[in-house]
Design a protein around this motif. Structure first.
Motif, PDB file in Angstrom:
ATOM      1  N   LEU A   1       0.826  -1.206   0.000  1.00 18.86           N
ATOM      2  CA  LEU A   1       0.000   0.000   0.000  1.00 18.86           C
ATOM      3  C   LEU A   1       0.860   1.256   0.000  1.00 18.86           C
ATOM      4  N   ARG A   2       1.929   1.258   0.800  1.00 19.33           N
ATOM      5  CA  ARG A   2       2.819   2.418   0.835  1.00 19.33           C
ATOM      6  C   ARG A   2       3.459   2.654  -0.528  1.00 19.33           C
ATOM      7  N   GLN A   3       3.892   1.582  -1.186  1.00 20.23           N
ATOM      8  CA  GLN A   3       4.483   1.709  -2.517  1.00 20.23           C
ATOM      9  C   GLN A   3       3.465   2.250  -3.510  1.00 20.23           C
ATOM     10  N   MET A   4       2.229   1.793  -3.389  1.00 17.02           N
ATOM     11  CA  MET A   4       1.166   2.249  -4.282  1.00 17.02           C
ATOM     12  C   MET A   4       0.884   3.733  -4.068  1.00 17.02           C
ATOM     13  N   ILE A   5       0.857   4.149  -2.791  1.00 19.96           N
ATOM     14  CA  ILE A   5       0.635   5.558  -2.482  1.00 19.96           C
ATOM     15  C   ILE A   5       1.723   6.415  -3.121  1.00 19.96           C
ATOM     16  N   ASN A   6       2.978   5.993  -2.976  1.00 22.01           N
ATOM     17  CA  ASN A   6       4.087   6.754  -3.560  1.00 22.01           C
ATOM     18  C   ASN A   6       4.025   6.760  -5.088  1.00 22.01           C
ATOM     19  N   ASP A   7       3.597   5.649  -5.677  1.00 19.00           N
ATOM     20  CA  ASP A   7       3.503   5.573  -7.135  1.00 19.00           C
ATOM     21  C   ASP A   7       2.431   6.506  -7.690  1.00 19.00           C
ATOM     22  N   LEU A   8       1.418   6.785  -6.890  1.00 18.20           N
ATOM     23  CA  LEU A   8       0.324   7.649  -7.344  1.00 18.20           C
ATOM     24  C   LEU A   8       0.633   9.134  -7.215  1.00 18.20           C
ATOM     25  N   VAL A   9       1.681   9.469  -6.468  1.00 19.05           N
ATOM     26  CA  VAL A   9       1.996  10.877  -6.204  1.00 19.05           C
ATOM     27  C   VAL A   9       2.286  11.638  -7.488  1.00 19.05           C
ATOM     28  N   GLY A  10       3.131  11.070  -8.346  1.00 16.83           N
ATOM     29  CA  GLY A  10       3.515  11.764  -9.580  1.00 16.83           C
ATOM     30  C   GLY A  10       2.333  12.163 -10.439  1.00 16.83           C
ATOM     31  N   PRO A  11       1.473  11.219 -10.834  1.00 20.88           N
ATOM     32  CA  PRO A  11       0.307  11.576 -11.644  1.00 20.88           C
ATOM     33  C   PRO A  11      -0.620  12.568 -10.939  1.00 20.88           C
ATOM     34  N   TYR A  12      -0.762  12.418  -9.624  1.00 23.79           N
ATOM     35  CA  TYR A  12      -1.650  13.293  -8.850  1.00 23.79           C
ATOM     36  C   TYR A  12      -1.165  14.741  -8.910  1.00 23.79           C
ATOM     37  N   VAL A  13       0.122  14.952  -8.643  1.00 22.15           N
ATOM     38  CA  VAL A  13       0.702  16.293  -8.663  1.00 22.15           C
ATOM     39  C   VAL A  13       0.743  16.853 -10.083  1.00 22.15           C
ATOM     40  N   THR A  14       1.112  16.024 -11.026  1.00 20.24           N
ATOM     41  CA  THR A  14       1.263  16.469 -12.411  1.00 20.24           C
ATOM     42  C   THR A  14      -0.066  16.888 -13.031  1.00 20.24           C
ATOM     43  N   ASN A  15      -1.124  16.178 -12.713  1.00 18.30           N
ATOM     44  CA  ASN A  15      -2.419  16.427 -13.356  1.00 18.30           C
ATOM     45  C   ASN A  15      -3.369  17.288 -12.531  1.00 18.30           C
ATOM     46  N   MET A  16      -2.934  17.783 -11.401  1.00 17.00           N
ATOM     47  CA  MET A  16      -3.803  18.595 -10.555  1.00 17.00           C
ATOM     48  C   MET A  16      -4.187  19.896 -11.247  1.00 17.00           C
ATOM     49  N   PRO A  17      -5.483  20.208 -11.352  1.00 17.07           N
ATOM     50  CA  PRO A  17      -5.907  21.471 -11.970  1.00 17.07           C
ATOM     51  C   PRO A  17      -5.318  22.659 -11.224  1.00 17.07           C
ATOM     52  N   VAL A  18      -4.948  23.685 -11.952  1.00 12.46           N
ATOM     53  CA  VAL A  18      -4.291  24.835 -11.336  1.00 12.46           C
ATOM     54  C   VAL A  18      -5.205  25.520 -10.324  1.00 12.46           C
ATOM     55  N   GLU A  19      -6.519  25.424 -10.544  1.00 18.54           N
ATOM     56  CA  GLU A  19      -7.463  26.007  -9.581  1.00 18.54           C
ATOM     57  C   GLU A  19      -7.337  25.313  -8.222  1.00 18.54           C
TER      58      GLU A  19
END
Length: 369
Positions: free
Chosen positions: A119-137
């Protein structure tokens, strides 16, 4: 004998009675036990306690400043610390866990098909897409929330604000996660923008309060930590943070890797020495005259005194040592050094307890040696 440890130090317009700080720590215990732990540490004589992971946004779980019960809890923490002349700092924090995506894996976790390490590895793996695709708003909304939370933290009685430069701030800072192509990505200046604007938001919201910045440092050779800034990038970032409103820095290794790296045991292959993260402070000190707080397996009064006396650091932060013996500071300053229960950095019941979801404890609580 330990004059520097016992000497006062200024963080902005706030004076700490001595140089010992309780580092931000995830305790994972009920509120009553949390308050009891903080009272013991404050009564033990340290100059300031940093309350870790104070959410800048309202959360559906845990304590936060936006609910009546959460605000009352933080208010009680401040009142408890002040009873012993101890200052208290709110670590303003924004998690970078993609909860929306993570929820779909909840059934597998409950069924035991995913371990905590998975689960910890999965959480870390999701960070990149989450930060990269976050709407600027949404980016702007979170940044503004740092200021909103600071106002409430001040009202609750906190003396100092710390902007948590790891987690969301650190993930935006690191090209290992941040693949954005707008004003919050690509160049160092753009990757640092999230943290810089968070500091600016706090400074605007509470102009009369000290702002400490937790600087997350990412090592490249050897590679440790994935978020934050490299040591080479600090020469650019530290002056920018100072201009944005920082009054001091708390320096440590970046997260998003093994927790035994950021909380290293005595047998760690690289961070086994006392003061294992103070080399990062040496780098930061090259670029600022502001106070710098160091951390990393600190236990020895003589070692801590030497680092403070020579000006290598201005404050010494401890977590595991003050869990092992909340009276460390009082014993050192009253000539009872031989009575100290020294942390042996075994990680059995501190990091181990946290990973087992039993709360962060110490072997001494069970009579360990």
């Amino acid at each position: 004998m330990y004059e520097t440890i016992g000497s006062p130090v200024n963080l902005g317009n706030v004076t700490l009675k001595n140089r010992i700080v309780f580092a931000p720590t995830t305790l994972g215990v009920p509120n009553d036990a949390y308050l009891e732990r903080i009272e013991k540490i404050a009564a033990g004589g340290c100059g300031m306690i940093i309350i870790g992971d104070v959410p800048v946004q309202s959360m559906p779980f845990g304590n936060n400043l936006y609910t009546e019960s959460g605000f009352a809890f933080y208010e009680k923490l401040a009142e408890t610390a002040h009873k012993y002349g101890c200052k208290i700092c709110a670590q303003l924090h924004q998690d970078d866990t993609d909860l929306g995506t993570l929820r779909q894996y909840a059934p597998q976790v409950k069924a035991g098909k995913l371990t905590q390490d998975d689960l910890r590895q999965m959480i870390n793996d999701l960070v990149g897409p989450y930060v990269t695709n976050m709407p600027v708003e949404k980016v702007h909304s979170i940044i503004n929330a740092f200021g909103d939370a600071a106002v409430l933290a001040k009202k609750a009685g906190f003396d100092v604000m710390q902007v948590h430069g790891d987690r969301m701030c650190g993930s935006f800072a690191s090209p290992l996660f941040n693949k954005r192509t707008d004003s919050y990505g690509d160049s160092l200046e753009n990757r640092a923008r999230f943290l810089l604007e968070a500091v600016e938001a706090v400074r605007k919201a509470v102009p009369d309060m000290p702002i400490d910045v937790k600087l997350a440092v990412r090592m490249e050779q050897p590679q440790y930590g994935k978020a934050g800034f490299t040591e080479d990038e600090l020469k650019t970032v530290v002056p920018m943070l100072e201009k944005a409103g920082a009054d001091s820095f708390h320096v440590s290794l970046a997260n998003h890797a093994s927790l035994s790296d950021t909380i290293p045991p005595a047998n760690h292959p690289y961070f086994h020495e006392e003061g294992c993260f103070l080399g990062f402070c040496d780098t930061v000190k090259q670029y600022t005259n502001l106070p710098v707080c160091g951390v990393g397996g600190l236990t020895s009064p003589a070692f801590v005194e030497e680092q403070l006396k020579t000006g290598r650091i201005d404050c010494a932060a401890m977590s595991r040592q003050l869990l092992a013996d909340p009276q460390w500071t009082e014993k050192v300053l009253s000539g009872r050094e031989k009575e100290i229960r020294r942390c042996v950095r075994c990680n059995k019941d501190c990091l181990g307890g946290m990973m087992r979801h039993e709360g962060t404890h110490c072997i001494y609580e069970k009579g360990g040696k």
